[in-house]
Design an enzyme around this catalytic site. Structure first.
Site, short mmCIF file in Angstrom:
data_model
loop_
_atom_site.label_atom_id
_atom_site.label_comp_id
_atom_site.label_asym_id
_atom_site.label_seq_id
_atom_site.Cartn_x
_atom_site.Cartn_y
_atom_site.Cartn_z
N SER A 143 -10.52 7.61 7.41
CA SER A 143 -9.26 8.26 7.02
C SER A 143 -9.37 8.79 5.59
O SER A 143 -8.86 9.87 5.29
CB SER A 143 -8.10 7.26 7.09
OG SER A 143 -7.95 6.80 8.40
N ARG A 177 -18.56 0.58 11.43
CA ARG A 177 -19.31 1.83 11.25
C ARG A 177 -20.70 1.59 10.69
O ARG A 177 -21.65 2.24 11.05
CB ARG A 177 -18.55 2.76 10.29
CG ARG A 177 -17.47 3.53 10.96
CD ARG A 177 -16.48 4.03 9.98
NE ARG A 177 -15.82 2.90 9.34
CZ ARG A 177 -14.77 3.01 8.57
NH1 ARG A 177 -14.26 4.18 8.31
NH2 ARG A 177 -14.20 1.94 8.06
N LYS A 203 0.87 -1.18 0.00
CA LYS A 203 0.00 0.00 0.00
C LYS A 203 0.90 1.22 0.00
O LYS A 203 2.01 1.17 0.51
CB LYS A 203 -0.86 0.03 1.26
CG LYS A 203 -2.16 -0.73 1.13
CD LYS A 203 -3.06 -0.36 2.30
CE LYS A 203 -4.38 -1.12 2.27
NZ LYS A 203 -5.20 -0.83 3.43
P1 ADP Z 1 -7.90 -0.85 7.63
O1 ADP Z 1 -7.18 -0.21 6.50
O2 ADP Z 1 -7.17 -1.99 8.25
O3 ADP Z 1 -9.37 -1.14 7.42
P2 ADP Z 1 -8.31 1.59 9.15
O4 ADP Z 1 -7.12 2.29 9.67
O5 ADP Z 1 -9.08 2.28 8.08
O6 ADP Z 1 -7.83 0.17 8.80
O7 ADP Z 1 -9.30 1.27 10.34
C1 ADP Z 1 -8.94 0.44 11.41
C2 ADP Z 1 -10.18 -0.04 12.12
O8 ADP Z 1 -10.88 1.08 12.66
C3 ADP Z 1 -11.20 -0.77 11.24
O9 ADP Z 1 -11.77 -1.81 12.01
C4 ADP Z 1 -12.23 0.29 10.93
O10 ADP Z 1 -13.50 -0.28 10.67
C5 ADP Z 1 -12.22 1.06 12.24
N1 ADP Z 1 -12.69 2.43 12.08
C6 ADP Z 1 -12.26 3.37 11.23
N2 ADP Z 1 -12.94 4.52 11.37
C7 ADP Z 1 -13.85 4.30 12.35
C8 ADP Z 1 -14.90 5.09 12.96
N3 ADP Z 1 -15.15 6.33 12.55
N4 ADP Z 1 -15.65 4.52 13.94
C9 ADP Z 1 -15.40 3.24 14.31
N5 ADP Z 1 -14.46 2.45 13.78
C10 ADP Z 1 -13.70 2.96 12.81
#
Ligand code: ADP
Length: 161
Positions: free
Chosen positions: A129, A90, A41
């Site tokens: 993100s 989410r 990535k």
């Molecule tokens: P990945 O790329 O491994 O999916 P992320 O960094 O995007 O990882 O997210 C890590 C974790 O946090 C995932 O389980 C994602 O669903 C959760 N997550 C991200 N944003 C939120 C949010 N706003 N509320 C709750 N959980 C979240």
């Protein structure tokens, strides 16, 4: 002692992630936030930057530690003797991907790794993100979504005036 890992890319950490970390820290004795160093990535922030952002945001949480890891989560957990992975949900749309991943981790770890889901807090249910990166590109307000220092880093990299 109940130890758990919260793995993710955290590119960058948002208040949605932080909310999950704070709530997990109340449930488990020790929470390791595992920042994925995935060479395939190309994240906006380096693994060192992502780790530092998380360290700063969690500095007042004594049972939370931030580590980076590469490769398979199941292998990392085995080496660290961790048997619980935390993921955030989410919306229903997160579920299919998360479900598949938890099954795979369970299989790869020979049922030694259990996934625990925490629901998002309503006010962060739309936060990701990628959405903060999109907002930053257009110079939109980020104060409700990420710490100020992170917003500045985002504007610096993405906002073309
Ligand atoms: P990945 O790329 O491994 O999916 P992320 O960094 O995007 O990882 O997210 C890590 C974790 O946090 C995932 O389980 C994602 O669903 C959760 N997550 C991200 N944003 C939120 C949010 N706003 N509320 C709750 N959980 C979240």
């Amino acid at each position: 002692m109940k130890r758990a890992i919260y793995p993710g890319t955290f590119d960058p950490m948002t208040y949605g992630h932080l909310d999950i970390i704070e709530r997990a820290a109340k449930i488990f004795d020790e929470v390791t936030v595992g920042v994925l160093d995935n060479k395939e990535k190309t994240p906006l922030f380096s693994v060192e930057e992502r780790v530092n952002i998380l360290k700063e945001a969690t500095k007042d949480l004594p049972n939370v530690k931030i580590e980076s890891f590469g490769g398979l989560l199941s292998e990392y957990c085995k080496a660290q003797d961790i048997h619980i992975a935390i993921r955030g949900l989410r919306a229903i749309t997160d579920f299919e991907y998360e479900f598949q991943m938890s099954m795979m981790n369970s299989k790869l770890s020979h049922n030694e790794l259990e996934t625990v889901y925490l629901n998002t807090t309503l006010k962060y249910s739309y936060l990701s993100s990628s959405s903060v990166k999109q907002i930053a590109q257009f110079g939109g307000e980020l104060e409700d979504f990420v710490p100020k220092s992170v917003a500045e880093m985002l504007y610096e990299r993405l906002y073309k005036k």
